[in-house]
Design an enzyme around this catalytic site. Structure first.
Site, PDB file in Angstrom:
ATOM      1  N   ASP A  99     -74.152 -33.701  26.820  1.00 39.63           N
ATOM      2  CA  ASP A  99     -74.716 -34.948  27.333  1.00 39.63           C
ATOM      3  C   ASP A  99     -75.496 -34.601  28.608  1.00 39.63           C
ATOM      4  O   ASP A  99     -74.946 -33.990  29.522  1.00 39.63           O
ATOM      5  CB  ASP A  99     -73.596 -35.948  27.636  1.00 39.63           C
ATOM      6  CG  ASP A  99     -74.001 -37.403  27.377  1.00 39.63           C
ATOM      7  OD1 ASP A  99     -73.272 -38.089  26.647  1.00 39.63           O
ATOM      8  OD2 ASP A  99     -75.059 -37.803  27.893  1.00 39.63           O
ATOM      9  N   ASP A 207     -79.101 -39.119  28.403  1.00 39.94           N
ATOM     10  CA  ASP A 207     -78.651 -40.425  28.866  1.00 39.94           C
ATOM     11  C   ASP A 207     -79.814 -41.216  29.477  1.00 39.94           C
ATOM     12  O   ASP A 207     -80.547 -40.697  30.327  1.00 39.94           O
ATOM     13  CB  ASP A 207     -77.564 -40.210  29.922  1.00 39.94           C
ATOM     14  CG  ASP A 207     -76.798 -41.470  30.251  1.00 39.94           C
ATOM     15  OD1 ASP A 207     -76.874 -41.921  31.408  1.00 39.94           O
ATOM     16  OD2 ASP A 207     -76.157 -42.011  29.343  1.00 39.94           O
ATOM     17  N   GLU A 267     -81.335 -41.356  24.563  1.00 39.18           N
ATOM     18  CA  GLU A 267     -80.780 -42.711  24.580  1.00 39.18           C
ATOM     19  C   GLU A 267     -81.786 -43.566  25.347  1.00 39.18           C
ATOM     20  O   GLU A 267     -82.112 -43.244  26.490  1.00 39.18           O
ATOM     21  CB  GLU A 267     -79.423 -42.769  25.263  1.00 39.18           C
ATOM     22  CG  GLU A 267     -78.790 -44.159  25.210  1.00 39.18           C
ATOM     23  CD  GLU A 267     -77.902 -44.484  26.390  1.00 39.18           C
ATOM     24  OE1 GLU A 267     -76.990 -45.304  26.217  1.00 39.18           O
ATOM     25  OE2 GLU A 267     -78.112 -43.907  27.483  1.00 39.18           O
ATOM     26  N   HIS A 340     -69.463 -44.774  22.713  1.00 43.46           N
ATOM     27  CA  HIS A 340     -68.484 -45.076  23.770  1.00 43.46           C
ATOM     28  C   HIS A 340     -68.875 -46.307  24.582  1.00 43.46           C
ATOM     29  O   HIS A 340     -68.139 -46.719  25.488  1.00 43.46           O
ATOM     30  CB  HIS A 340     -68.386 -43.867  24.706  1.00 43.46           C
ATOM     31  CG  HIS A 340     -69.682 -43.564  25.353  1.00 43.46           C
ATOM     32  ND1 HIS A 340     -70.780 -43.081  24.643  1.00 43.46           N
ATOM     33  CD2 HIS A 340     -70.109 -43.742  26.619  1.00 43.46           C
ATOM     34  CE1 HIS A 340     -71.799 -42.960  25.467  1.00 43.46           C
ATOM     35  NE2 HIS A 340     -71.428 -43.361  26.672  1.00 43.46           N
ATOM     36  N   ASP A 341     -70.038 -46.911  24.265  1.00 37.74           N
ATOM     37  CA  ASP A 341     -70.518 -48.112  24.973  1.00 37.74           C
ATOM     38  C   ASP A 341     -70.450 -49.366  24.112  1.00 37.74           C
ATOM     39  O   ASP A 341     -70.799 -50.445  24.596  1.00 37.74           O
ATOM     40  CB  ASP A 341     -71.988 -47.927  25.387  1.00 37.74           C
ATOM     41  CG  ASP A 341     -72.171 -46.888  26.471  1.00 37.74           C
ATOM     42  OD1 ASP A 341     -73.279 -46.311  26.552  1.00 37.74           O
ATOM     43  OD2 ASP A 341     -71.207 -46.629  27.213  1.00 37.74           O
TER      44      ASP A 341
HETATM   45  O1  TEU Z   1     -75.621 -46.130  28.761  1.00 37.79           O
HETATM   46  C1  TEU Z   1     -76.775 -46.818  29.056  1.00 37.79           C
HETATM   47  C2  TEU Z   1     -76.696 -48.220  28.723  1.00 37.79           C
HETATM   48  O2  TEU Z   1     -77.664 -48.820  28.478  1.00 37.79           O
HETATM   49  C3  TEU Z   1     -75.381 -48.834  28.707  1.00 37.79           C
HETATM   50  O3  TEU Z   1     -74.979 -48.981  29.962  1.00 37.79           O
HETATM   51  C4  TEU Z   1     -75.411 -50.146  28.033  1.00 37.79           C
HETATM   52  O4  TEU Z   1     -76.316 -50.986  28.569  1.00 37.79           O
HETATM   53  C5  TEU Z   1     -74.140 -50.805  28.162  1.00 37.79           C
HETATM   54  O5  TEU Z   1     -73.151 -49.944  28.152  1.00 37.79           O
HETATM   55  C6  TEU Z   1     -73.973 -51.729  27.009  1.00 37.79           C
HETATM   56  O6  TEU Z   1     -72.853 -52.425  27.261  1.00 37.79           O
HETATM   57  C7  TEU Z   1     -75.565 -44.805  29.225  1.00 37.79           C
HETATM   58  C8  TEU Z   1     -74.215 -44.226  28.861  1.00 37.79           C
HETATM   59  O7  TEU Z   1     -74.090 -44.211  27.471  1.00 37.79           O
HETATM   60  C9  TEU Z   1     -73.170 -45.108  29.514  1.00 37.79           C
HETATM   61  O8  TEU Z   1     -71.866 -44.746  29.149  1.00 37.79           O
HETATM   62  C10 TEU Z   1     -73.333 -44.998  31.018  1.00 37.79           C
HETATM   63  O9  TEU Z   1     -72.456 -45.896  31.615  1.00 37.79           O
HETATM   64  C11 TEU Z   1     -74.765 -45.316  31.427  1.00 37.79           C
HETATM   65  O10 TEU Z   1     -75.753 -44.723  30.608  1.00 37.79           O
HETATM   66  C12 TEU Z   1     -75.022 -44.776  32.815  1.00 37.79           C
HETATM   67  O11 TEU Z   1     -74.974 -43.371  32.774  1.00 37.79           O
END
Ligand code: TEU
Length: 571
Positions: A99, A207, A267, A340-341
């Protein structure tokens, strides 16, 4: 030299290290735990592991806040453990993708500590520092340089009284944004990427990589966003796919990725099909694929993600079809339901009741994995793991969730109403420990888990699934086998059928003389399907189905049981 497009026929498995497997009993997953469980992935048949961040981090955002890119957080292990993992993965014929979190660092990273040490610091311009808004006293509401709202609630600006300026953080205040306008920053990032590539990693999941270019006014200031409701404005037009984003990604490719046949996936919140065509066009040498969020927003109400609304199948089909068609002649799609989000898909778009959990999880897998693109399986998805039913705010751990709760409470919302909105969508639904068996703490740890284990692990776990030929696990294993065995699944042209049907998801994939038909009932009621002119496809060879006792097709018609799906091939 390996095929530069090997990732087109690959399936990726995402591991969230904190929640996968704990080898030392401290309640937090770690690298040795992953090594101990690699055979689970071999049995599933995946080709690549995407490892969420394991770098040194204060864990404010569970590792997406990095304080040292070239070291491992002690809670996860050591650099030697990473080397052992890379070797163990390669020995098993798989690949490992790291990542890459370079839109921001942790505020405890040496770069930021030097940057905040003074306005004259050599690294001051490595981050975004700005004075208070004219006529306002620093640290007071409204003095922030712009009115942008953070992804994690509140302002995107943090006041630093010591140096009399604000710094920008699109995410938590402990995640200051790097200033990619500064070539020193970019070169430091590329050097770090080369360091990991030289260590043997096979690619990067990047990310929020489309946020690194910010739109500046000629005087170097950043514009306010449109205020729709509340105190903050929407700054996203000024930092999403900004003016230099393609320049930066092409430079990154040239400096750190070129001619190494690595897998790269960006992403990209807010990315459009048009933008994705440019980002993933091989001739532009930027990234192989992107993660879109469009299908993950189809059940968001006017109040956003915390205001969940029922999904309309026609909306989902239309969106997935648009991306299939939009990247048919150029670029490449990523395919995912979970990460994970996002909350667990079987609880979100499926039916996690005892009656339908297994079948709906299988059918969600079928309709995604038979599409054109690279599928991503998130840990536990192959078991049909569900959302967790946390009752109290104290059970949650996610910074996004807790910030939202705190800010909304300050704005007068009731705790009950907030918790009702949080439960089905919180990121913590994806982060409860992996369920390996029915024992205490699901075999995840011998200690106290950092977040509670879902009590349904007594029924839903890898040990039970591996022993049950009819489980979600073996269905996912067969989906991956079908992709590895049939080029039509990898390269076939996509065509949606029955676009306006709110119950059935059906489409074909065609390559050479072969046509694959996917027909799925996405509801808890029986479905009578009529596919005009497709009798030959309905009579095709059954490559995979959820129901061994499914009703035979009669010409162009077939009756599907609740959540039944079939994959049929006419050669
Ligand atoms: O996620 C980016 C992102 O857009 C998320 O925050 C999303 O909007 C949200 O989780 C939806 O509920 C990335 C990573 O995947 C995330 O885990 C991190 O928290 C974020 O970037 C910051 O690094």
């Amino acid at each position: 030299m390996r095929d530069p497009e090997w990732w087109k026929s690959a399936v990726v498995y995402q591991i969230y290290p904190r929640s996968f497997a704990d080898s030392d009993g401290d309640g937090v997953g770690d690298l040795r735990g992953i090594i101990d469980r690699l055979d689970h992935l071999v049995a599933l048949g995946v080709d690549v592991i995407w490892l969420s961040p394991i770098y040194r981090s204060p864990q404010d955002d569970n590792g997406y806040d990095i304080s040292d890119y070239e070291d491992v957080d002690p809670s996860f292990g050591t650099l030697e453990d990473v080397d052992a993992l890379i070797a163990a993965v390669h020995e098993r014929g798989m690949k490992l993708v790291m990542d890459l979190v370079v839109n921001h660092t942790s505020d405890e990273h040496a770069w930021f500590e030097e940057s905040r040490s003074g306005t004259g610091s050599r690294k001051r311009d490595w981050y975004w520092w700005r004075p208070p808004r004219e006529g306002h006293e620093g640290g007071t509401p409204g003095a922030e340089p712009t009115n942008w709202e953070s992804f994690f609630s509140g302002s995107t600006w943090e006041w630093d009284a010591a140096t009399g300026e604000y710094y920008l953080h699109l995410f938590s205040r402990k995640q200051p944004d790097l200033n990619w306008e500064n070539p020193e920053v970019r070169q430091a990032v590329y050097a770090m990427m080369r360091w990991w590539v030289d260590r043997g990693v096979d690619g990067f999941r990047m990310d929020v990589i489309n946020l690194v270019s910010k739109e500046l006014r000629p005087d170097g200031s950043l514009p306010d966003g449109v205020v729709r409701s509340g105190r903050f404005g929407d700054g996203s037009p000024y930092y999403t796919a900004g003016p230099r984003i393609h320049e930066f990604l092409a430079e990154m490719h040239a400096e750190a990725l070129a001619d190494k046949a690595l897998l790269t996936v960006g992403e990209m919140p807010g990315v459009t099909i048009e933008q994705a065509r440019a980002f993933t066009d091989p001739a532009r040498r930027e990234v192989n694929m992107v993660f879109t969020f469009e299908h993950m927003g189809l059940d968001h109400g006017p109040g956003g993600k915390w205001d969940q609304r029922p999904l309309r199948l026609t909306d989902l089909k239309a969106n997935l079809a648009a991306w299939q068609e939009g990247l048919a002649d150029i670029g490449w799609n990523s395919l995912y339901w979970n990460n994970h989000d996002q909350p667990r898909i079987v609880s979100r778009f499926g039916d996690d009741s005892p009656e339908h959990r297994v079948t709906s999880a299988k059918t969600l897998g079928t309709v995604l994995h038979m599409l054109r693109g690279t599928p991503y399986v998130y840990q536990g998805e192959e078991l049909g793991m569900t959302n967790v039913d946390f009752r109290r705010i104290e059970e949650f751990r996610d910074v996004e969730t807790l910030n939202h709760y705190r800010h909304a409470l300050d704005d007068g919302a009731s705790p009950e109403a907030l918790l009702a909105g949080i439960r089905p969508v919180s990121r913590d639904n994806a982060r409860t420990p992996m369920q390996w068996d029915a024992s205490a703490n699901a075999g995840f740890t011998t200690g106290e888990p950092w977040i509670a284990v879902n009590p349904n692990h007594t029924e839903i776990n890898a040990e039970a699934a591996r022993a049950d030929a009819g489980s979600v696990f073996h269905h996912y294993r067969r989906l991956i086998e079908v992709r590895h065995a049939h080029d039509v699944v990898v390269h076939g042209d996509f065509a949606l059928l029955l676009p306006s049907d709110e119950q059935v998801f059906a489409y074909t994939r065609s390559l050479g003389g072969q046509t694959l038909l996917v027909v799925a009932n996405m509801s808890g009621e029986p479905a009578d399907v009529e596919l005009e002119g497709k009798a030959d496809l309905l009579a095709g060879e059954v490559l995979l189905s959820t129901h061994d006792d499914g009703a035979p097709a009669e010409g162009e018609r077939v009756r599907l049981a609740p959540w039944e799906s079939r994959v049929l091939l006419r050669r």
